[in-house]
Structures are given as C-alpha cells and as structure tokens.
Design an enzyme around this catalytic site. Structure first.
Site, PDB file in Angstrom:
ATOM      1  N   ARG A  53      23.263  32.864  37.245  1.00 41.38           N
ATOM      2  CA  ARG A  53      24.172  31.905  37.861  1.00 41.38           C
ATOM      3  C   ARG A  53      25.209  31.456  36.837  1.00 41.38           C
ATOM      4  O   ARG A  53      24.952  31.429  35.647  1.00 41.38           O
ATOM      5  CB  ARG A  53      23.400  30.687  38.387  1.00 41.38           C
ATOM      6  CG  ARG A  53      22.702  30.962  39.721  1.00 41.38           C
ATOM      7  CD  ARG A  53      21.983  29.738  40.240  1.00 41.38           C
ATOM      8  NE  ARG A  53      20.851  29.387  39.406  1.00 41.38           N
ATOM      9  CZ  ARG A  53      20.831  28.445  38.485  1.00 41.38           C
ATOM     10  NH1 ARG A  53      21.913  27.693  38.277  1.00 41.38           N
ATOM     11  NH2 ARG A  53      19.759  28.219  37.771  1.00 41.38           N
TER      12      ARG A  53
ATOM     13  N   TYR B 107      25.356  38.545  41.919  1.00 42.63           N
ATOM     14  CA  TYR B 107      24.027  38.186  41.440  1.00 42.63           C
ATOM     15  C   TYR B 107      23.390  36.994  42.160  1.00 42.63           C
ATOM     16  O   TYR B 107      24.029  35.950  42.310  1.00 42.63           O
ATOM     17  CB  TYR B 107      24.056  37.858  39.935  1.00 42.63           C
ATOM     18  CG  TYR B 107      22.663  37.759  39.403  1.00 42.63           C
ATOM     19  CD1 TYR B 107      21.963  38.909  39.046  1.00 42.63           C
ATOM     20  CD2 TYR B 107      22.006  36.538  39.354  1.00 42.63           C
ATOM     21  CE1 TYR B 107      20.653  38.826  38.628  1.00 42.63           C
ATOM     22  CE2 TYR B 107      20.696  36.462  38.941  1.00 42.63           C
ATOM     23  CZ  TYR B 107      20.024  37.602  38.569  1.00 42.63           C
ATOM     24  OH  TYR B 107      18.728  37.526  38.180  1.00 42.63           O
TER      25      TYR B 107
ATOM     26  N   GLY C  37      21.720  33.703  42.911  1.00 44.44           N
ATOM     27  CA  GLY C  37      22.215  32.440  43.436  1.00 44.44           C
ATOM     28  C   GLY C  37      23.730  32.374  43.603  1.00 44.44           C
ATOM     29  O   GLY C  37      24.243  31.518  44.320  1.00 44.44           O
TER      30      GLY C  37
ATOM     31  N   LYS D 168      20.710  29.015  46.904  1.00 50.51           N
ATOM     32  CA  LYS D 168      21.091  27.756  46.246  1.00 50.51           C
ATOM     33  C   LYS D 168      22.309  27.117  46.923  1.00 50.51           C
ATOM     34  O   LYS D 168      22.401  25.902  47.034  1.00 50.51           O
ATOM     35  CB  LYS D 168      21.384  27.993  44.769  1.00 50.51           C
ATOM     36  CG  LYS D 168      20.306  28.741  44.018  1.00 50.51           C
ATOM     37  CD  LYS D 168      19.016  27.974  43.908  1.00 50.51           C
ATOM     38  CE  LYS D 168      18.069  28.762  43.025  1.00 50.51           C
ATOM     39  NZ  LYS D 168      16.823  28.191  42.694  1.00 50.51           N
TER      40      LYS D 168
ATOM     41  N   HIS E  52      14.685  21.365  45.153  1.00 49.82           N
ATOM     42  CA  HIS E  52      14.397  22.573  44.374  1.00 49.82           C
ATOM     43  C   HIS E  52      12.911  22.573  44.024  1.00 49.82           C
ATOM     44  O   HIS E  52      12.533  22.358  42.877  1.00 49.82           O
ATOM     45  CB  HIS E  52      15.269  22.542  43.107  1.00 49.82           C
ATOM     46  CG  HIS E  52      15.301  23.817  42.345  1.00 49.82           C
ATOM     47  ND1 HIS E  52      15.607  23.886  41.004  1.00 49.82           N
ATOM     48  CD2 HIS E  52      15.073  25.097  42.728  1.00 49.82           C
ATOM     49  CE1 HIS E  52      15.561  25.140  40.601  1.00 49.82           C
ATOM     50  NE2 HIS E  52      15.243  25.887  41.626  1.00 49.82           N
TER      51      HIS E  52
ATOM     52  N   SER F 168      14.919  26.233  37.047  1.00 49.86           N
ATOM     53  CA  SER F 168      14.797  27.683  37.200  1.00 49.86           C
ATOM     54  C   SER F 168      14.059  28.280  36.005  1.00 49.86           C
ATOM     55  O   SER F 168      14.272  27.855  34.861  1.00 49.86           O
ATOM     56  CB  SER F 168      16.190  28.313  37.286  1.00 49.86           C
ATOM     57  OG  SER F 168      16.877  27.833  38.411  1.00 49.86           O
TER      58      SER F 168
ATOM     59  N   CYS G 136      10.892  28.170  35.089  1.00 51.27           N
ATOM     60  CA  CYS G 136       9.866  27.348  34.429  1.00 51.27           C
ATOM     61  C   CYS G 136       8.510  27.522  35.101  1.00 51.27           C
ATOM     62  O   CYS G 136       7.642  26.653  35.018  1.00 51.27           O
ATOM     63  CB  CYS G 136      10.241  25.877  34.436  1.00 51.27           C
ATOM     64  SG  CYS G 136      11.521  25.452  33.245  1.00 51.27           S
ATOM     65  N   GLY G 137       8.300  28.641  35.790  1.00 57.00           N
ATOM     66  CA  GLY G 137       6.964  28.936  36.314  1.00 57.00           C
ATOM     67  C   GLY G 137       6.696  28.454  37.727  1.00 57.00           C
ATOM     68  O   GLY G 137       5.536  28.338  38.127  1.00 57.00           O
ATOM     69  N   LYS G 138       7.734  28.197  38.530  1.00 54.73           N
ATOM     70  CA  LYS G 138       7.475  27.754  39.905  1.00 54.73           C
ATOM     71  C   LYS G 138       6.744  28.835  40.700  1.00 54.73           C
ATOM     72  O   LYS G 138       5.827  28.545  41.447  1.00 54.73           O
ATOM     73  CB  LYS G 138       8.776  27.394  40.621  1.00 54.73           C
ATOM     74  CG  LYS G 138       9.358  26.068  40.168  1.00 54.73           C
ATOM     75  CD  LYS G 138      10.096  25.314  41.276  1.00 54.73           C
ATOM     76  CE  LYS G 138      11.246  26.078  41.897  1.00 54.73           C
ATOM     77  NZ  LYS G 138      12.318  26.358  40.905  1.00 54.73           N
TER      78      LYS G 138
ATOM     79  N   ASP H  13      10.457  28.076  45.741  1.00 55.50           N
ATOM     80  CA  ASP H  13      11.719  27.641  45.130  1.00 55.50           C
ATOM     81  C   ASP H  13      12.376  26.455  45.830  1.00 55.50           C
ATOM     82  O   ASP H  13      12.953  25.608  45.168  1.00 55.50           O
ATOM     83  CB  ASP H  13      12.699  28.830  45.109  1.00 55.50           C
ATOM     84  CG  ASP H  13      13.869  28.619  44.163  1.00 55.50           C
ATOM     85  OD1 ASP H  13      13.653  28.070  43.069  1.00 55.50           O
ATOM     86  OD2 ASP H  13      14.997  29.005  44.508  1.00 55.50           O
TER      87      ASP H  13
ATOM     88  N   ASN I  89      16.417  37.568  32.626  1.00 58.16           N
ATOM     89  CA  ASN I  89      16.533  36.989  33.969  1.00 58.16           C
ATOM     90  C   ASN I  89      16.445  38.087  35.035  1.00 58.16           C
ATOM     91  O   ASN I  89      16.990  37.958  36.120  1.00 58.16           O
ATOM     92  CB  ASN I  89      17.863  36.221  34.107  1.00 58.16           C
ATOM     93  CG  ASN I  89      17.902  35.340  35.349  1.00 58.16           C
ATOM     94  OD1 ASN I  89      16.880  34.786  35.760  1.00 58.16           O
ATOM     95  ND2 ASN I  89      19.069  35.214  35.970  1.00 58.16           N
ATOM     96  N   SER I  90      15.741  39.178  34.708  1.00 57.99           N
ATOM     97  CA  SER I  90      15.566  40.228  35.721  1.00 57.99           C
ATOM     98  C   SER I  90      14.648  39.693  36.820  1.00 57.99           C
ATOM     99  O   SER I  90      13.800  38.839  36.581  1.00 57.99           O
ATOM    100  CB  SER I  90      15.002  41.497  35.100  1.00 57.99           C
ATOM    101  OG  SER I  90      13.819  41.224  34.388  1.00 57.99           O
ATOM    102  N   ARG I  91      14.840  40.223  38.018  1.00 57.38           N
ATOM    103  CA  ARG I  91      14.224  39.592  39.193  1.00 57.38           C
ATOM    104  C   ARG I  91      13.579  40.614  40.117  1.00 57.38           C
ATOM    105  O   ARG I  91      13.898  41.792  40.087  1.00 57.38           O
ATOM    106  CB  ARG I  91      15.319  38.852  39.983  1.00 57.38           C
ATOM    107  CG  ARG I  91      16.009  37.730  39.215  1.00 57.38           C
ATOM    108  CD  ARG I  91      15.272  36.453  39.375  1.00 57.38           C
ATOM    109  NE  ARG I  91      15.789  35.372  38.538  1.00 57.38           N
ATOM    110  CZ  ARG I  91      15.525  34.088  38.748  1.00 57.38           C
ATOM    111  NH1 ARG I  91      14.760  33.727  39.766  1.00 57.38           N
ATOM    112  NH2 ARG I  91      15.992  33.162  37.942  1.00 57.38           N
TER     113      ARG I  91
ATOM    114  N   ARG J 191      10.250  21.725  30.970  1.00 54.98           N
ATOM    115  CA  ARG J 191       9.795  22.539  29.850  1.00 54.98           C
ATOM    116  C   ARG J 191      10.115  21.728  28.599  1.00 54.98           C
ATOM    117  O   ARG J 191      11.267  21.652  28.190  1.00 54.98           O
ATOM    118  CB  ARG J 191      10.572  23.858  29.886  1.00 54.98           C
ATOM    119  CG  ARG J 191      10.277  24.850  28.797  1.00 54.98           C
ATOM    120  CD  ARG J 191      11.221  26.033  28.929  1.00 54.98           C
ATOM    121  NE  ARG J 191      10.849  26.930  30.010  1.00 54.98           N
ATOM    122  CZ  ARG J 191       9.972  27.933  29.897  1.00 54.98           C
ATOM    123  NH1 ARG J 191       9.373  28.165  28.746  1.00 54.98           N
ATOM    124  NH2 ARG J 191       9.714  28.699  30.921  1.00 54.98           N
TER     125      ARG J 191
ATOM    126  N   GLY K 197      -3.279  29.710  35.681  1.00 53.90           N
ATOM    127  CA  GLY K 197      -4.364  29.323  36.582  1.00 53.90           C
ATOM    128  C   GLY K 197      -5.028  28.012  36.182  1.00 53.90           C
ATOM    129  O   GLY K 197      -5.488  27.239  37.036  1.00 53.90           O
TER     130      GLY K 197
ATOM    131  N   ASN L 165      -3.767  25.421  35.310  1.00 52.86           N
ATOM    132  CA  ASN L 165      -3.044  24.245  35.814  1.00 52.86           C
ATOM    133  C   ASN L 165      -3.735  23.646  37.033  1.00 52.86           C
ATOM    134  O   ASN L 165      -3.483  22.500  37.391  1.00 52.86           O
ATOM    135  CB  ASN L 165      -1.596  24.618  36.161  1.00 52.86           C
ATOM    136  CG  ASN L 165      -0.795  24.962  34.909  1.00 52.86           C
ATOM    137  OD1 ASN L 165      -1.142  24.520  33.815  1.00 52.86           O
ATOM    138  ND2 ASN L 165       0.261  25.745  35.064  1.00 52.86           N
TER     139      ASN L 165
END
Ligand code: SAT
Ligand code: MN
Length: 604
Positions: free
Chosen positions: A70, A198, A200, A207, A227, A249, A251-253, A278, A366-368, A399, A493, A495
């Site tokens: 983004r 790309y 977002g 977004k 979000h 973005s 951070c493990g969502k 998300d 930032n590969s998706r 974070r 896990g 968490n």
C-alpha cells in the site's frame, strides 16, 4: 450485458467514455468465467501455473517491483471540508482530486478490457452487508475480488434491488509510482485508484470500501467498520465466545484468527473457529450486544512466516485454489517463502535465479496469498450468518518491543477507547516506507479511517449508552523482547492462554489485579501448564513499568493533542485519570504469584 439499474449503466457508460476500453465485460462470478480469465492470464504471462500435483489450481502473480505494498503517501480522503478528513488523512479538495485523477484515467483502457465487478461485502442476505461495483482493467484484480468478496450475479441482483452501491474505479495505468493515486470521496461513496495493481491499492472492496468508505458510512448509520479479525473460541463445555481483535497490517491477525490450540488445550476439547482475519463490521443488536460480520469472503494473507509450526490451518488452505503474489518458487515449481521450510527456492519473487548467499529474502516480505475462506480448516458457517456473531471481547494489539504488557483489561468502555486510541506499533512491510519504527496507530486504523480521528473516537464513545451490553476491551502485546531482541512470549497457538483469561474475565470467572493502567492477570491467573517460560520473562510480561508508563501517558497526551479541537472531552478526562493513577505509583509493579479473584459482570 447491462443491468436493470440506470444509475449503474450510466456510470459504466461514463467511465467507458473517459477510459476508452476495447471491450466491456460484466462479471457474473461463474466458474466458467473464472476459468476463461485464468486461461487468458496464463497466456499473457500475468499468471504462472504452479506445480499441479502439489498445488492444483494454484497460480503465481509477480507484481511490478515498484508496486508491492500500500502507498499511504498517495492515498487521499477527499471530503468537502478539509477538517473532516482529519490530520490522519491526506486531503485534496474533491473537484481538484477528481480533475487530477481523471486526467490519468483519460484513454487509459485503450487496448484493454473494462471489467464491471459487482460485489457484496458481507453475507449476501445480511442486513449488515453493503454492496459495491468495481470497474477495473486488471484481470488479476477480478480474480482476487472473486475470492475476497461475494462477486457476480447475486451481488448485482442485490444492487439492482437496493438501487445504490459504492462506486470504485480502478486502472493499473502504467504502474508508474509517479502516476499513482488512491482517492476516496466518502460523501459520494466513490473510490478512484490509478497506477497500482497491488492488494489494498487495487482490490477496492477491501481497505478502500470496507474500511475507509464504510467507516464513514458506519458513523452516519450507527455502526463500526474496523480493522479487526473475528475469531470464535470454543471451550470444552461447548460455549463459543467471539473475539474481535485489531492489529496493524502484518502483525499476525491471520495467525490469531486461525490459531491452533496448544496440544493440552486440544486434548481438553478447545476449538478455534475463524470468521474473519482482517475486517469486522459491528452493530448493536436488539439484545444490546454488538453483532459482527466479516465483510470479506477470503483471506489476503502475508505469506512469509506461515509454516506448519506457526499456522498449520493457513498452510492447509494453500495447497489448492490459491493465488500467490510475489512469493518465490522451488525447482519443482512449488510456492516458497521465508519461514516455510528449509528448502532453497530456485527463483526469487521477481523470477530471478535465487542465490542464498545474496542475503536478501527470496519471497518479498509483503508477499501474499489469496484464498476463499471456505478453504480454511477452521472456517465456520457462522461466517455466513446474516445476523453475524455476538462479540464478547474487543482486543487491541500492537507490535511493541518494550513497555506494553502481555495483556491488560480496560476498566470500562471509555478506558478501552483510550487504549485503542493510543495504540502504537512498529511499522511493517505491508506499507511502503521504513520498517520497525514505532508510530501511533489508533485502533490499527491509522491508514484506514475515512474521517477525522477525533470524530471517530467520539463515535466509539457513543456506543456506551443505557441498555447496551458492550464487549469488554483488552490490550495485548505478543511482541515484547529483551535487550538482545529475543521474544519473551512464544506467541502463535500459545496466545490461546491469554484468550482463555480474556474470556474468563468476560464471564466473571478469573482473577486480576488493579493497576494504574488497567487490570492485569497475576501469574496464577493464566494457565501456563506445559509452557516452558522463564520466570523472569513472565515477570517482565506482566509487570507495569510505572516510570515508562508515565512517559507514555505524556506521549499519549501529545498524540491526542494532534487531533484537537475534535478530541472528545471524555477521552481527555480518561487520559488525565491515567496520568493521576500513574503519579501515585512508583517503580515497577510486578505481578503477584497469588491473588484474590475479582469478579466482573458477564456480557455474554
Ligand atoms: O494491501 S492490503 O491493504 O490489502 C493488506 C494490508 O496491508 O493489510
Ligand atoms: Mn489489514
């Protein structure tokens, strides 16, 4: 083809006049259409087929190297009054913004196909869902929108019935960073995006619509567009509690939304259900609780770091019908990214032979991956429930290497809103710019709130009114480190141990100690069975560094000040209350190994 809605047909005709496409294609969302588009993209090289034995129906797309995240500095919210966009957004006067971006759109689809993509954000029959139409000249965007939204004929039928929709106009243009804008016109329910293909920037349902435009609509209509992931935690008795959690973005969502319980929890009968990873739209129900839907239908997740060990559920959904963007590939053409396993990939994310000695990552950070949520082993049909799911707890996380404890419970809604408003986090590769810098990211909405943060916080506070049973609010931090940079908490896990405490607090069943910054568990309030955690690390995770927090309270005051004169007085009072409570405490307040349980009313 056209629609039975004159407003839609007129808009498509207008855009076609401006952009001069060779062809117009109305997307119906069918399998046949998807197959044909894939074939065309394979022919043009836009998509590369991955190994059909290990990854049937999986494809790779390589972005332009200058178009991999983004672009917040090129993203604008164009409200008629500058103040309404707030200091949290870049602003342009609407007429000027239209003129600037329309000049780029002029003739830009010559030689290309204009795709009309009707989509629905949310279960197709949900009163909480909202529809939009994206016009794009990118088949890759169409393929993503098909996985990420309810796209095609049923969405068009709803749009024709309702007579209104969010308009999104997108062109990849020349993919020139100098000719790139992402513009939002909330008052016109319109988005215009030029020059990027790309995530977002280009999948306008995500977004742009589901957060920036929807947050603005939600304020008018009395709901919240956030979000946040939505996850259902089922205890051994079979009760399911839904938690909505906001993190910036990357951070493990996605990992939290698909959490794999530790072995002992699995044996005891705990289960985790994924509703969304998300975005979360929430509205007060007739029973006074907040009910939430995931407006999306798929996941656009960060690939690096996803492995058997960190997110087995995600890995299991990526071996069929998945679209990868900017990952590396192995010699036998399987997708690969850092953290997956110890194979060495053959080609990097730009398709160049990969040399491990180069020291650079093979997959873009930032590969998706893009997949339908139906691929996910922890998917629940509740994600299709038109009424949504009731939310027991809201979690804000960032974070942060220092200061922020593992978990803190807000004293009440107003305190929780202050916690959300003062969230801070280290920046990640999800946006262009420097990585690892701490910045304030209120409610993880810094890049996504479609209006002034001061008004947004007032909107949040307005939910606390007679007759409601609001979720409890918590703050978490999985990312604490010691001076050597080592993480103090195992995360992933594990968490669930924190979520168990959160749910028990919601049910009035767990202990906590009151501190100046909120309620924290003592060590024995958390289930740490089978966890090999250093005693000193645990102390640090649950301690309140009063000196550090006094500085933080001052920093929060300065942060809020940046949004004056629109900061709600109640939030300023709450910050005062925090500062006064901190003034009374000294040194580091450590967690006690034993406690007296305090009980709290149960919201669910
Ligand atoms: O590029 S996206 O905005 O879709 C992903 C993210 O940054 O969270
Ligand atoms: Mn996100």
């Amino acid at each position: 083809m056209s629609s039975s809605l004159p407003a839609l047909d007129q808009w498509v005709a207008e855009v076609a006049r401006l952009t001069s496409p060779d062809r117009i294609h109305w997307c119906d969302g069918s399998d046949a259409e998807a197959r044909e588009l894939t074939r065309q993209m394979l022919d043009s090289g836009e998509l590369i087929a991955l190994n059909p034995d290990s990854h049937p129906d999986c494809h790779l797309h390589r972005s332009d190297p200058d178009d991999v995240a983004r672009v917040e500095h090129l993203t604008f919210v164009c409200t008629p009054q500058r103040e309404d966009a707030g200091p949290n957004n870049h602003w342009l006067e609407p007429a000027q913004a239209h003129a600037r971006i329309d000049a780029l759109f002029a003739g830009c689809m010559r030689g290309r196909t204009l795709y009309v993509v009707p989509y629905c954000m949310g279960p197709i029959d949900s009163p909480l869902a909202r529809c939009g139409v994206e016009i794009t000249d990118s088949a890759y965007v169409v393929a993503n929108m098909r996985k990420m939204t309810r796209m095609g004929a049923p969405a068009l039928a709803r749009i024709e019935r309702e007579g209104h929709f969010v308009k999104g106009l997108h062109s990849t243009g020349e993919l020139d960073p100098e000719r790139r804008y992402i513009m939002h016109f909330p008052h016109e329910l319109t988005i215009k995006s030029y020059g990027s293909g790309y995530g977002g920037n280009a999948l306008l349902g995500k977004k742009c619509h589901a957060l920036r435009i929807a947050s603005w609509q939600a304020r008018q209509e009395g709901w919240l567009a956030e979000h946040m992931l939505i996850v259902g935690i089922q205890n051994p008795q079979g009760d399911i509690h839904y938690i909505a959690a906001a993190f910036p973005s990357a951070c493990g969502k996605t990992n939290l939304a698909m959490l794999i319980p530790p072995e002992s929890y699995r044996q005891a009968g705990w289960k985790v259900w994924t509703v969304g990873d998300d975005i979360c739209w929430m509205q007060p129900g007739a029973d006074g609780r907040l009910w939430a839907i995931n407006p999306e239908a798929g996941f656009f997740g960060v690939a690096p770091g996803t492995s058997q060990g960190t997110n087995r559920n995600a890995l299991a959904m990526l071996d069929r019908d998945a679209l990868f963007t900017n990952v590396a590939v192995t010699g036998d053409n399987q997708p690969w990214w850092e953290g997956l396993d110890d194979r060495v990939p053959a080609l990097d994310w730009q398709g160049r032979p990969y040399d491990r000695a180069s020291g650079t990552p093979a997959a873009h950070p930032n590969s998706r991956f893009t997949v339908s949520m139906h691929n996910c082993p922890s998917y629940t049909d509740e994600a299709e429930n038109p009424a949504g799911v009731p939310i027991s707890a809201i979690v804000f996380g960032g974070r942060r290497r220092h200061l922020a404890p593992l978990v803190v419970e807000a004293c009440d809604w107003t305190h929780g809103v202050l916690i959300g408003a003062s969230m801070a986090s280290e920046t990640t590769a999800a946006a262009t710019g420097k990585v690892g810098v701490v910045r304030r990211d209120p409610m993880a909405m810094k890049p996504f709130c479609g209006y002034h943060f001061g008004d947004y916080w007032a909107h949040w506070l307005s939910f606390d009114r007679p007759g409601v049973t609001l979720p409890k609010i918590f703050q978490v931090n999985w990312f604490r480190r010691d001076d050597d940079g080592r993480f103090l908490w195992p995360g992933f896990g594990e968490n669930l141990r924190v979520l168990e405490w959160i749910i028990a607090r919601c049910r009035g069943q767990a202990g906590a100690r009151d501190t100046a910054i909120g309620r924290l568990p003592d060590q024995d309030d958390l289930n740490l069975d089978g966890l090999d955690l250093d005693a000193a690390d645990l102390q640090a995770l649950l301690a309140v560094d009063a000196d550090g927090w006094r500085e933080e309270a001052e920093a929060i005051a300065r942060h809020l000040d940046g949004f004056q004169p629109r900061v709600p007085p109640a939030l300023l009072h709450e910050r005062e209350r925090l500062a006064q409570a901190l003034a009374a405490s000294t040194g580091t307040v450590a967690a006690e190994p034993t406690t007296t349980p305090t009980t709290a009313p149960s919201p669910a």
